[in-house]
Design an enzyme around this catalytic site. Structure first.
Site, short mmCIF file in Angstrom:
data_model
loop_
_atom_site.label_atom_id
_atom_site.label_comp_id
_atom_site.label_asym_id
_atom_site.label_seq_id
_atom_site.Cartn_x
_atom_site.Cartn_y
_atom_site.Cartn_z
N GLU B 126 0.81 -1.21 0.00
CA GLU B 126 0.00 0.00 0.00
C GLU B 126 0.85 1.26 0.00
OE1 GLU B 126 -0.59 -2.57 1.98
OE2 GLU B 126 -2.37 -3.27 0.95
N HIS B 196 -11.96 -5.45 7.82
CA HIS B 196 -12.66 -5.22 6.56
C HIS B 196 -13.87 -4.34 6.81
CE1 HIS B 196 -10.33 -8.85 5.84
NE2 HIS B 196 -10.40 -8.59 4.57
#
Lengths: 393, 326
Positions: B126, B196
């Site tokens: 990321e 999530h």
């Protein structure tokens, strides 16, 4: 000894035929089995090492049966989790480990329970080898209070003594593992830490930061890359400039190991553990393995690889079959004996599943516990500013 | 959890009235919306699963942007990206697994249509994705980076806050990464657990130099995303993942923009102002209706849309909050 055993078995068989009771004893006396055998194992590719692990492994009958039992237990447990997930008794995320059993069992065979281990989210297998019971694991998956993390962790967050989980964020566990290794070195108890990660995580920046720290400070850390050829749905060639993961440590020596052969993994782990314990610093092991299921339960696993490929690995390199064949061909166990183990394993899994489905969920009062460590319980905001929950710790 | 709703209670005419309203609304919320407190007896007997719910309420169809097509949220995002790649030859889309369409199908078909050098996968990194995106943007191309889940944005936090946000300022306007847009699925979905489900907009909300937008439905998603891409500042666009399939609307097929930093008043009211964004807007819609029916409280509902810089005028101006004082 041999004579005594055959006498006993004769007597028991005699009694059995009289009473009609089923005696759990194979028709051949135990003494007929080979107690140990030596097997040739694949040579490990090495990086920055003079020599690798030995190319022969000695397996005793006891060890063989133990590895078989554990791997079979792991396999059945994962298949049971698959079944429960499809019945919606397990919700959320579930990353299954079947196909990779030799890695967990082999690594544990090369270290002791006083060593430390940390891995990523595909953690059910390691929870089992590190001392968790199937009951606790399945109950954790179903989110019940009998679960290993009291039902609050779920599939990805399972912990036992000297096993630090179970971590959701990819790659984040590797610096933690190095930290544990530092603590091992500092406390001087000759322990080491095994830090596992996958082929996808191998491209994360923090892994390389960790390599540097571990090598600089000579930490007793075994880095293990479980290369199951796919990072979620991406094949390794499409994600990595260099798929020689055992060389990625650059200044850290590396081994490439056949991760489908439990003996290969064990010998490599023993070699690596000796290396670390001798104070030479970290070492990297790439275990070449395969997972039969998809990345998680929401991934069918066939959109990025063919069913034929999965079938081929299952038939040619399945870790449990490999061990079974080795033991049978060398007369280290009988077919019936292994079948008995299968039956016992199946029963234990059924009992555990039964427990996991009937155990009550954790009580609501537990929802906010352990947010902080605080002496008087603190108030935690609930779903609105007026509703507060108590957090005990 | 999803965005908070701030109650700006202005009806302070009498103490009694205030406590009634707050108590009434509380019980309203407690019972209907989020049943985290089933009454004591029921938990032990039946293991009832109590989860919060919401119903997506589509907007009335608009024809001011041209012909519309029925789309859900991920399709409206695909449409926005399709429009961008078609009109802007420098636009590139990259992130984890975007090539085959993405884990939420937001980029389906784009690689086939525009080529593999415009829609490509990155490895699992990321910090690398955002850093790389900043570079692409500084060099003059339009960069649309995808972070697979907002929960994974933290390794990129340094790049966003320290590099992207301050690029224009620290170079004295010589360079900028305004061409960068970061997209990420956002918010709770019920089974996402720790990693999530997160809504990290608050971590970025006090960082000058970036803009943050969160849509409540497909029409807003496409409009806001196109605004973010067009905007000459680095933008973060959070897409409520629970709405990807659940929210279906008639979305214009042609490109259109919804201005950033402009909140939308969805419902006029005089007693209380409710401010929400993302999924929670639909929850608040229900709350407003319930408050009117059960308590006779008239709620003004505002969808903030842009979190940073947020529309202070609409929310705090005399007409809205102040009118509730009466």
């Amino acid at each position: 000894m041999q004579k005594m055993l055959s006498i006993i078995s004769n007597v028991l068989r005699g009694t059995a035929s009289k009473n009609g009771a089923r005696v759990v004893l194979s028709s051949r006396g135990y003494a007929d089995f080979t107690q140990q055998a030596t097997f040739d194992i694949k040579k490990c590719d090495v990086h920055k090492l003079e020599e690798g692990p030995p190319q022969e492994a000695v397996l005793t009958r006891e060890e063989g049966l133990q590895y078989y039992r554990t791997m079979q237990m792991m396999r059945r447990m994962e298949l049971k989790a698959d079944q429960l997930y499809k019945q919606k008794i397990i919700r959320g995320f579930c990353h299954l480990y079947d196909g990779q059993e030799a890695c967990a069992v082999g690594i544990e065979a090369g270290i002791t329970l006083s060593d430390h281990l940390i891995t990523a989210y595909r953690a059910h297998g390691y929870t089992l080898t590190r001392g968790g019971t199937v009951r606790e694991i399945l109950a954790e998956l179903t989110g019940r209070r009998g679960g290993i993390a009291k039902g609050k962790g779920g599939s990805m967050h399972m912990y036992t003594k000297n096993f630090y989980g179970g971590n959701g964020i990819v790659g984040a566990q590797v610096p933690l593992g190095a930290g544990v290794a530092l603590a091992c070195k500092y406390l001087g108890k000759n322990e080491l830490c095994v830090s596992l990660y996958g082929d996808g995580a191998a491209n994360q920046g923090q892994i390389f930061e960790t390599y540097n720290m571990a090598a600089l400070w000579k930490l007793p850390c075994i880095f293990v890359c479980e290369n199951n050829k796919y990072g979620m749905g991406t094949a390794v060639e499409r994600a990595a400039a260099s798929t020689d993961y055992y060389k990625r440590g650059d200044f850290i020596p590396g081994l490439r190991v056949d991760g489908m052969d439990v003996l290969c993994v064990r010998e490599a782990t023993k070699f690596a553990a000796d290396y670390c314990r001798s104070g030479k610093g970290p070492i990297l092991m790439e275990l070449q393995t395969y997972r039969y299921h998809g990345h998680s339960m929401s991934d069918p696993g066939v959109s990025y690889r063919t069913r034929e490929e999965i079938q081929e690995v299952r038939s040619k390199s399945d870790p449990i079959s490999m061990l079974k064949d080795r033991m049978l061909q060398n007369n280290m166990a009988s077919v019936e004996e292994l079948k008995e183990i299968d039956v016992a394993v199946r029963k234990e899994i059924e009992d555990a599943a039964q427990f996991a489905t009937t155990d009550p969920e954790p009580p609501l009062e537990e929802l906010c516990n352990h947010v902080y460590s605080s002496e008087p319980p603190i108030d935690v905001r609930g779903t609105s500013p007026w509703s507060k929950l108590k957090s005990h710790s | 959890m999803a965005a908070a709703a701030r109650f700006l209670l202005r009806s302070a005419s009498s103490k009694g009235a205030v406590s009634n309203v707050s108590g009434g609304v509380h019980s309203c919320l407690g019972v209907s919306l989020v049943k985290l407190y089933p009454s004591g007896s029921s938990t032990s007997k039946s293991q009832r699963r109590n989860v919060s719910h919401f119903t997506f309420q589509p907007d009335p169809e608009t024809t001011k942007y041209g012909p519309t097509q029925k789309m859900n949220l991920f399709q409206s995002v695909t449409s926005a990206l399709d429009n961008t790649l078609a009109t802007d030859p420098t636009a590139v889309i990259f992130g984890e697994d975007v090539a085959f369409g993405g884990v939420f199908r937001c980029t389906v078909g784009l690689r086939d249509k525009y080529g593999k050098d415009r829609v490509f996968n990155t490895p699992l990194c990321e910090q690398g994705i955002v850093g790389f995106g900043i570079g692409v943007a500084v060099a003059g191309a339009t960069a649309i980076a995808e972070i697979q889940f907002a929960d994974y944005i933290y390794p990129a936090f340094d790049q966003i806050v320290n590099e992207a946000a301050k690029y224009r300022y620290r170079s004295g306007n010589l360079f900028n990464c305004g061409n960068l847009t970061i997209r990420a699925p956002w918010g709770c979905v019920g089974h996402g657990s720790l990693y999530h489900s997160q809504s990290p907009e608050a971590f970025f909300a006090h960082c000058p130099g970036i803009k943050i937008a969160i849509p409540r439905g497909p029409v807003q998603a496409k409009g806001l995303l196109l605004s973010c891409i067009a905007d000459q500042n680095p933008c973060i666009f959070f897409e409520p993942k629970i709405l990807y399939r659940a929210a279906v609307d008639q979305v214009p097929t042609e490109p259109y923009t919804i201005p950033l930093s402009q909140a939308e008043i969805l419902q006029e009211g005089s007693d209380v102002t409710l401010v929400a964004w993302g999924t929670q807007v639909h929850v608040m819609r229900e709350v407003a209706t319930m408050a009117q029916e059960k308590l006779g409280v008239s709620c003004e509902l505002i969808d903030l849309q842009t979190i940073l810089p947020w529309d202070t005028d609409t929310v705090c101006k005399f007409d809205s909050a102040q009118k509730a004082v009466k």
